[in-house]
Design an enzyme around this catalytic site. Sequence first.
Site, mmCIF file in Angstrom:
data_model
loop_
_atom_site.group_PDB
_atom_site.id
_atom_site.type_symbol
_atom_site.label_atom_id
_atom_site.label_comp_id
_atom_site.label_asym_id
_atom_site.label_seq_id
_atom_site.Cartn_x
_atom_site.Cartn_y
_atom_site.Cartn_z
ATOM 1 N N GLU A 14 -6.756 4.908 7.887
ATOM 2 C CA GLU A 14 -6.533 6.325 7.584
ATOM 3 C C GLU A 14 -7.765 6.941 6.933
ATOM 4 O O GLU A 14 -8.065 8.119 7.128
ATOM 5 C CB GLU A 14 -5.279 6.464 6.697
ATOM 6 C CG GLU A 14 -4.010 6.205 7.510
ATOM 7 C CD GLU A 14 -2.870 5.569 6.740
ATOM 8 O OE1 GLU A 14 -2.882 5.596 5.505
ATOM 9 O OE2 GLU A 14 -1.955 5.016 7.408
ATOM 10 N N HIS B 112 -9.499 1.499 4.902
ATOM 11 C CA HIS B 112 -8.226 1.634 5.617
ATOM 12 C C HIS B 112 -8.421 2.555 6.831
ATOM 13 O O HIS B 112 -9.206 3.503 6.772
ATOM 14 C CB HIS B 112 -7.158 2.201 4.673
ATOM 15 C CG HIS B 112 -5.787 2.091 5.252
ATOM 16 N ND1 HIS B 112 -5.310 2.983 6.182
ATOM 17 C CD2 HIS B 112 -4.803 1.170 5.060
ATOM 18 C CE1 HIS B 112 -4.083 2.616 6.538
ATOM 19 N NE2 HIS B 112 -3.757 1.524 5.866
ATOM 20 N N ASN C 108 0.882 -1.176 0.000
ATOM 21 C CA ASN C 108 0.000 0.000 0.000
ATOM 22 C C ASN C 108 0.913 1.218 0.000
ATOM 23 O O ASN C 108 1.503 1.557 1.022
ATOM 24 C CB ASN C 108 -0.893 -0.018 1.246
ATOM 25 C CG ASN C 108 -1.720 1.254 1.374
ATOM 26 O OD1 ASN C 108 -1.764 2.074 0.456
ATOM 27 N ND2 ASN C 108 -2.370 1.424 2.520
ATOM 28 N N TRP C 109 1.033 1.833 -1.175
ATOM 29 C CA TRP C 109 1.978 2.963 -1.295
ATOM 30 C C TRP C 109 1.437 4.234 -0.653
ATOM 31 O O TRP C 109 2.160 5.227 -0.553
ATOM 32 C CB TRP C 109 2.297 3.215 -2.769
ATOM 33 C CG TRP C 109 3.132 2.139 -3.416
ATOM 34 C CD1 TRP C 109 3.517 0.943 -2.857
ATOM 35 C CD2 TRP C 109 3.684 2.168 -4.729
ATOM 36 N NE1 TRP C 109 4.272 0.231 -3.755
ATOM 37 C CE2 TRP C 109 4.393 0.955 -4.915
ATOM 38 C CE3 TRP C 109 3.659 3.086 -5.774
ATOM 39 C CZ2 TRP C 109 5.069 0.644 -6.095
ATOM 40 C CZ3 TRP C 109 4.322 2.783 -6.960
ATOM 41 C CH2 TRP C 109 5.025 1.581 -7.114
ATOM 42 N N LYS C 110 0.173 4.235 -0.270
ATOM 43 C CA LYS C 110 -0.458 5.430 0.311
ATOM 44 C C LYS C 110 -0.203 6.636 -0.606
ATOM 45 O O LYS C 110 -0.193 6.486 -1.820
ATOM 46 C CB LYS C 110 0.034 5.650 1.748
ATOM 47 C CG LYS C 110 -0.139 4.382 2.601
ATOM 48 C CD LYS C 110 0.068 4.579 4.066
ATOM 49 C CE LYS C 110 -0.151 3.259 4.800
ATOM 50 N NZ LYS C 110 -0.031 3.361 6.252
ATOM 51 N N GLY D 193 2.909 -1.072 4.252
ATOM 52 C CA GLY D 193 3.056 0.343 3.916
ATOM 53 C C GLY D 193 4.512 0.672 3.622
ATOM 54 O O GLY D 193 5.026 0.414 2.528
ATOM 55 N N GLY D 194 5.188 1.220 4.612
ATOM 56 C CA GLY D 194 6.548 1.747 4.448
ATOM 57 C C GLY D 194 7.501 0.815 3.707
ATOM 58 O O GLY D 194 8.227 1.239 2.794
ATOM 59 N N SER E 107 3.558 -2.206 10.317
ATOM 60 C CA SER E 107 5.010 -2.325 10.499
ATOM 61 C C SER E 107 5.567 -3.695 10.107
ATOM 62 O O SER E 107 6.481 -4.199 10.763
ATOM 63 C CB SER E 107 5.408 -1.956 11.940
ATOM 64 O OG SER E 107 5.032 -0.621 12.226
ATOM 65 N N GLU F 280 -5.458 -4.707 10.617
ATOM 66 C CA GLU F 280 -4.397 -3.713 10.810
ATOM 67 C C GLU F 280 -4.647 -2.966 12.118
ATOM 68 O O GLU F 280 -5.422 -2.001 12.142
ATOM 69 C CB GLU F 280 -4.392 -2.709 9.656
ATOM 70 C CG GLU F 280 -4.086 -3.303 8.312
ATOM 71 C CD GLU F 280 -3.484 -2.275 7.348
ATOM 72 O OE1 GLU F 280 -2.437 -2.583 6.771
ATOM 73 O OE2 GLU F 280 -4.027 -1.172 7.215
ATOM 74 N N GLY G 146 2.690 2.303 10.798
ATOM 75 C CA GLY G 146 3.669 3.384 10.642
ATOM 76 C C GLY G 146 4.380 3.754 11.932
ATOM 77 O O GLY G 146 5.047 4.781 12.010
HETATM 78 P P1 13P Z 1 3.189 0.358 7.659
HETATM 79 O O1 13P Z 1 3.636 -0.950 7.043
HETATM 80 O O2 13P Z 1 3.950 1.534 7.167
HETATM 81 O O3 13P Z 1 3.081 0.261 9.148
HETATM 82 O O4 13P Z 1 1.665 0.603 7.120
HETATM 83 C C1 13P Z 1 0.737 -0.408 7.253
HETATM 84 C C2 13P Z 1 -0.479 -0.043 6.486
HETATM 85 O O5 13P Z 1 -1.210 0.853 6.856
HETATM 86 C C3 13P Z 1 -0.751 -0.792 5.244
HETATM 87 O O6 13P Z 1 -2.023 -0.543 4.764
#
Ligand code: 13P
Length: 258
Positions: free
Chosen positions: A100, A98, A11-13, A237-238, A216, A170, A176
């Site tokens: 967010e 998500h 997920n590149w956000k 994510g990251g 994470s 999640e 994050g």
């Molecule tokens: P991180 O892997 O950066 O913690 O993000 C997780 C996430 O929100 C994937 O959708």
Amino acid sequence: MNYRRKIIAGNWKMHKTASESKNLVQDILSELKDWNEGDVVLCVPFTSLQTAGALLESQTVVELGAQNLHQAPQGAFTGEISAGMLRDLFVRYVIIGHSERRQYFGETNALINQKIKTALTSTLKPILCYGETLQERESNLWKSVLESQIKESLAGFTEAEMETVILAYEPVWAIGTGKTASPDQAQEAHAFSRTILTQLFGKAVADKTRIQYGGSVKPENAQELLQQQDIDGALVGGASLEARSFASLVKKGCQALA
Ligand code: 13P
């Protein structure tokens, strides 16, 4: 040992322009050349879908995903993107709900339910995200939060529709933050989620549904997490923003025998 095929999605956000995405997709494809031990999905920003789609079209290792859609098929919704628009760009998966989007854009379980319906109608595979906040975990409310998120988001779907729905647990406190849920904590939440799916759709559907863990996930912890009996993949994510780390995570995670 379970028989569910692992699925790892990046997920590149809100990261990477279209030209940066081109380089990253190319690098990921060369790192994962001929990989076939699990499903791999890249959920890129809307503005990168066309570029990424053009690179992914001619191969089968990596599939394309989006990060959101609007629930209506079309209409006067300035700034929004429909399922049909995504399908036209060869998108196969879409992240829905998500944390967010719940936190910053006020998405509710009822809205998420509508979005999943829209995705299914357009033959997009929804990745339903859910998970508790730190406060909810610390006050031991996490089970009731997960239960209502899953039940309300999946209300009214048939067993056949559930065949293409993927869940992604999640925990908000692990996103994050570098603070991963321990393999035991994650496994407990996944097993609990599967009991809710059993109540809703029966054991056969619950046993087949893939549940990703997100929060994470890194190359260093992917194997231990994905070895857990009820963890069928990762939403990353990251660590999905760098080709080598994402490819290494995919290889370690998909090879973990659960
Ligand atoms: P991180 O892997 O950066 O913690 O993000 C997780 C996430 O929100 C994937 O959708």
